[in-house]
Write a protein that holds these residues in place. Structure first.
Motif, PDB file in Angstrom:
ATOM      1  N   CYS A  22       0.816  -1.212   0.000  1.00  0.00           N
ATOM      2  CA  CYS A  22       0.000   0.000   0.000  1.00  0.00           C
ATOM      3  C   CYS A  22       0.854   1.269   0.000  1.00  0.00           C
ATOM      4  O   CYS A  22       1.810   1.398   0.764  1.00  0.00           O
ATOM      5  N   SER A  45     -11.490  -3.554   9.632  1.00  0.00           N
ATOM      6  CA  SER A  45     -10.239  -4.134   9.121  1.00  0.00           C
ATOM      7  C   SER A  45      -9.201  -3.080   8.764  1.00  0.00           C
ATOM      8  O   SER A  45      -8.043  -3.413   8.502  1.00  0.00           O
ATOM      9  N   THR A  50      -1.697  -3.029   9.408  1.00  0.00           N
ATOM     10  CA  THR A  50      -1.795  -3.961   8.285  1.00  0.00           C
ATOM     11  C   THR A  50      -1.721  -3.209   6.962  1.00  0.00           C
ATOM     12  O   THR A  50      -1.911  -1.986   6.912  1.00  0.00           O
ATOM     13  N   ASP A  51      -1.463  -3.953   5.916  1.00  0.00           N
ATOM     14  CA  ASP A  51      -1.321  -3.381   4.581  1.00  0.00           C
ATOM     15  C   ASP A  51      -2.707  -3.018   4.041  1.00  0.00           C
ATOM     16  O   ASP A  51      -3.600  -3.867   3.973  1.00  0.00           O
ATOM     17  N   CYS A  53      -3.792  -2.587   1.166  1.00  0.00           N
ATOM     18  CA  CYS A  53      -4.222  -3.293  -0.040  1.00  0.00           C
ATOM     19  C   CYS A  53      -5.040  -4.538   0.292  1.00  0.00           C
ATOM     20  O   CYS A  53      -5.671  -5.120  -0.599  1.00  0.00           O
ATOM     21  N   TYR A  54      -5.014  -4.945   1.551  1.00  0.00           N
ATOM     22  CA  TYR A  54      -5.770  -6.119   1.974  1.00  0.00           C
ATOM     23  C   TYR A  54      -6.972  -5.752   2.856  1.00  0.00           C
ATOM     24  O   TYR A  54      -7.612  -6.634   3.412  1.00  0.00           O
ATOM     25  N   TRP A  55      -7.249  -4.486   2.962  1.00  0.00           N
ATOM     26  CA  TRP A  55      -8.384  -4.067   3.770  1.00  0.00           C
ATOM     27  C   TRP A  55      -9.700  -4.381   3.054  1.00  0.00           C
ATOM     28  O   TRP A  55      -9.789  -4.349   1.818  1.00  0.00           O
ATOM     29  N   TYR A  56     -10.724  -4.624   3.849  1.00  0.00           N
ATOM     30  CA  TYR A  56     -12.077  -4.863   3.345  1.00  0.00           C
ATOM     31  C   TYR A  56     -12.579  -3.611   2.613  1.00  0.00           C
ATOM     32  O   TYR A  56     -12.374  -2.495   3.083  1.00  0.00           O
ATOM     33  N   LYS A  59      -9.427  -1.901  -3.014  1.00  0.00           N
ATOM     34  CA  LYS A  59      -8.700  -2.627  -4.050  1.00  0.00           C
ATOM     35  C   LYS A  59      -7.542  -1.782  -4.547  1.00  0.00           C
ATOM     36  O   LYS A  59      -7.703  -0.590  -4.829  1.00  0.00           O
ATOM     37  N   HIS A  65       0.052  -0.436  -7.144  1.00  0.00           N
ATOM     38  CA  HIS A  65      -0.381  -0.597  -5.746  1.00  0.00           C
ATOM     39  C   HIS A  65      -1.069   0.650  -5.197  1.00  0.00           C
ATOM     40  O   HIS A  65      -1.203   0.784  -3.975  1.00  0.00           O
TER      41      HIS A  65
END
Length: 332
Positions: A22, A45, A50-51, A53-56, A59, A65
């Protein structure tokens, strides 16, 4: 075994670097957005640890990225999501898709900040309690292909500046409280977008300039539109679905040339008069027809598809007759 151990150790050392995708500026913007939206559970989330790019709901582009899509859809009715759309939404410059859907506690006006998201191609803000006008500034979103502001409490006139959106494929402003006429400038769209303007309080005449357009769908039902609708039809158009029901339209249907592409035609509850044209029976793909509750007269064209529809498609007219209605007197 020693080689395997060394490879595993190497992967452990480099994996944290690979995991962080991200963009820091995007992550900061998203965390600010979450804060401005009162930290709703829906975005639980979104953690600084956390990164992003992986959050709910988020995208990232696979190569750059950067955040390209934000889709917040509330499928849980009691989720706490109470706020206005904050200006921080504009701090995601690479955003191509923005969806805010079924968020009944989202209130206030559409912020001017959205017009800064010039990479947007898909904008949906629907089923919320947003109010106020549709802003002229949306015309700055020159890459926009889909604009859906349906099922809100938006009011005031439709801005004619929306016709300046050169790539627009679909315009959905239905089920709001919009007033005034359909802008005459809508005849100058480059892309003939599908028009969903139903269930508002639009009034006045349909602009003749729409004769220049060839949209796939036109939904103008449940407004207060008057006069003629000839400009929506024509033998050279490829329109498939037209719904003009429950307006105040009054014109001679007998002089209308319907496109052969029509799949669905709904004219019910108007003041349309005249005789159904013979050309309508030659519309080979017509699957839905309703001309009830008008002032039409004469024989329903026989020998085509029009007899496939039941009485309810034709009843409550002045003197329509012929199958599936009773036979016309003196024409047997």
């Amino acid at each position: 075994m020693a080689l395997v151990f060394r490879l595993c150790l190497l992967l452990m050392l480099i994996s944290p670097a690979l995991a962080v995708l991200c963009n820091p500026a995007d992550k900061k913007a998203l965390l600010q957005l979450k804060h401005d939206l009162n930290d709703p559970y829906l975005l639980a989330s979104w953690s600084p640890d956390t990164d992003c790019c992986y959050w709910y709901t988020v995208k990232c582009d696979r190569k750059t990225h950067r955040i390209i899509s934000l889709s917040i859809l509330n499928s849980v009715p009691d989720t706490n999501f109470s706020s206005q759309i904050p200006p921080s939404i504009a701090d995601l410059p690479y955003l191509q898709t923005l969806i805010l859907h079924k968020l009944p506690n989202l209130t206030g006006p559409l912020p001017p900040a959205i017009s800064k998201l010039t990479s947007l191609s898909y904008l949906t803000i629907s089923w919320t309690n947003l109010s106020g006008p549709v802003p002229d500034s949306l015309a700055r979103l020159q890459n926009l292909q889909f604009l859906d502001l349906s099922f809100n409490n938006l009011s005031g006139p439709i801005p004619g500046s929306l016709s300046l959106l050169p790539k627009l494929i679909s315009l959905s402003l239905d089920r709001n409280k919009l007033t005034g006429p359909i802008p005459d400038s809508f005849g100058s769209f480059n892309s003939s977008p599908a028009l969903f303007l139903s269930h508002n309080q639009l009034s006045g005449r349909i602009p003749p300039s729409l004769a220049n357009q060839d949209p796939s769908r036109i939904e103008l039902q449940r407004n207060r539109l008057e006069g003629d609708a000839y400009m929506l039809f024509g033998p050279n158009k490829t329109t498939q679905m037209v719904d003009l029901s429950r307006n105040l339209l009054s014109f001679d249907v007998g002089r209308v040339e319907f496109p052969a592409s029509l799949i669905s035609l709904d004219l019910n509850h108007n003041m349309i008069y005249g005789t159904l044209p013979q050309g309508l029976k030659a519309v080979d793909f017509l699957q839905m027809l309703n001309v009830s509750y008008n002032r039409m007269c004469g024989e329903i064209p026989q020998g085509g598809r029009l007899q496939r529809f039941d009485v309810s498609a034709y009843f409550h007219n002045k003197c329509l007759c012929g199958s599936p209605l009773p036979a016309c007197k003196g024409l047997d």
